[in-house]
Design an enzyme around this catalytic site. Structure first.
Site, mmCIF file in Angstrom:
data_model
loop_
_atom_site.group_PDB
_atom_site.id
_atom_site.type_symbol
_atom_site.label_atom_id
_atom_site.label_comp_id
_atom_site.label_asym_id
_atom_site.label_seq_id
_atom_site.Cartn_x
_atom_site.Cartn_y
_atom_site.Cartn_z
ATOM 1 N N CYS A 81 60.362 28.867 -17.250
ATOM 2 C CA CYS A 81 61.610 29.135 -16.618
ATOM 3 C C CYS A 81 61.192 28.141 -15.002
ATOM 4 O O CYS A 81 61.078 27.149 -15.418
ATOM 5 C CB CYS A 81 61.523 30.439 -16.141
ATOM 6 S SG CYS A 81 60.227 31.436 -15.504
ATOM 7 N N ARG A 82 61.623 28.701 -14.081
ATOM 8 C CA ARG A 82 61.837 27.842 -12.831
ATOM 9 C C ARG A 82 60.583 27.227 -12.275
ATOM 10 O O ARG A 82 60.634 26.215 -11.957
ATOM 11 C CB ARG A 82 62.474 28.487 -11.725
ATOM 12 C CG ARG A 82 64.049 28.988 -12.178
ATOM 13 C CD ARG A 82 64.471 30.013 -11.201
ATOM 14 N NE ARG A 82 65.925 30.477 -11.700
ATOM 15 C CZ ARG A 82 66.441 31.592 -11.273
ATOM 16 N NH1 ARG A 82 65.757 32.646 -10.647
ATOM 17 N NH2 ARG A 82 67.633 31.638 -11.515
#
Lengths: 221, 221
Positions: free
Chosen positions: A177-178
């Site tokens: 993810c981020r």
DNA sequence: ACAATATTCCATGGATCTATGGAGGATGCC
DNA sequence: GGCATCCTCCATAGATCCATGGAATATTGT
């Protein structure tokens, strides 16, 4: 103005950039912006902030030169002012984690304590190229569109439970993810395990991937 | 505590480190500490701060994990908590300079506008090894003792006018001091030029030299 | 134990920051 | 032009930060 006053003025200017990094909410905004540009409204919603509060924080960031804006019709898109800003943000987090005792417990409290197997960036690259794993991007669709690991499949984590069948079942899944402190991939891996799937997690995420100058694929604009 | 609260707690912990970087005076203290460890009293005097004010700022830095302490008898020595802290400080200044318009004028106002010739680290190394230049450290003696460029001569800038004869007059002088925003080498080069000497300046200083992992010589403790 | 030194802790007034509601500006659509 | 949308500016109350003087604490030397 004396010499001491000029020195203070210079260091106060540096401190203005530090001040921009001195609020948790502003760091959350930077975290979102590191994934790609966004409007004020979208940022406010994603960060759980009142619109005017978000705007004020963004002004602070802009004054410090950390973000830049672009107007498109009625909306204003904010973005990071440069790669060095992302690097500064990442280094701040690393220094905080290394030297501040409170970070580690806060981190595990937020991300969860499960010790899912992790792979680093290089391992992901080689195993993905060998076809041993499928790479899964669990960020919101707009962030995937703004740039993702080449070949990754996009299934936002909220849709993962119902779309789990889209994942091939003959290879392991590597979710990302981020960045190093993003909860989405942790949640995704937990969910995949509940469904009896083999799933790993990339050690960090898109933020660190970009900073390592690895290839990034983006949707056509 | 909900998920959002845990996320806020984590990012607030990161922000604590940012907060430590949000005051010009604290950055001046970091600047001094990047040259070597110092007592509270020495730091307060060097930064032009009241003792209790300096102590309070140092506590802030310590809470953020940026500095560490060592007690030696009745005095307490502060030092940077690690190389990554120096790197973070240096990157903060670089980002501020790149993205904040106010920095450049403040910089020239403090350092002066003379365009003395500069040499970078590599050029200094090769020319010093070839014997073409003599390297001059104009920082206070204690900072030289804590670590300097190998082979450099130490003449603090306040003593330079009266000790100028100690410098060989058949080669150019390359002066350096704490870092990219330190005024001492600028002052030294101006003074040397006034005395008809050929003098250059290292582009930055000891802070960047250490971060580049170049050799450092220190006095025996 | 007592005095001296170095530093931290505490209390305080003044300045600054944060969150928020409401007004004001810019842009686009009709 | 009139209106809706998106965002920024302004005013304000509450919280936090900063500088500073004086008290408290820790260590050393006598």
């Amino acid at each position: 103005m004396g010499d001491a006053a000029r020195k203070s003025a210079l260091y106060d200017a540096f401190a203005l950039t530090g001040k921009a990094l001195s609020s948790g909410k502003r760091l959350e905004l930077l975290d979102l912006l590191a994934q790609g540009e966004r409007t004020v409204d979208a940022l406010a919603k994603a960060a759980g902030l009142n619109l005017t509060t978000a705007s004020a924080h963004l002004q602070t960031l802009k004054q410090a030169g950390l973000v830049a804006t672009r107007r498109e019709g009625v909306r204003i898109h904010y973005r990071l002012a440069g790669d060095d800003v992302a690097a500064l943000y990442a280094l701040l987090r690393q220094v905080a984690r290394t030297h501040q005792a409170a970070v580690e417990p806060a981190r595990t409290a937020y991300l969860g304590t499960d010790a899912a197997q992790e792979v680093d960036r290089e391992e992901l690259l080689t195993r993905a190229q060998a076809g041993e794993v499928v790479v899964l991007d669990v960020r919101p669709g707009e962030e995937y569109a703004a740039g993702h690991i080449p070949g990754a499949i996009s299934i936002p984590v909220e849709e993962l439970a119902e779309r789990i069948a889209e994942l091939p079942d003959d290879v392991e899944v590597v979710a990302y993810c981020r960045g190093a402190y993003c909860v989405l991939a942790h949640d995704a891996v937990r969910l995949l395990h509940q469904h009896g799937r083999k799933a790993l997690r990339l050690t960090d995420g898109m933020l660190e991937w970009r900073l390592a100058d690895l290839p990034v694929e983006a949707e056509a604009a």
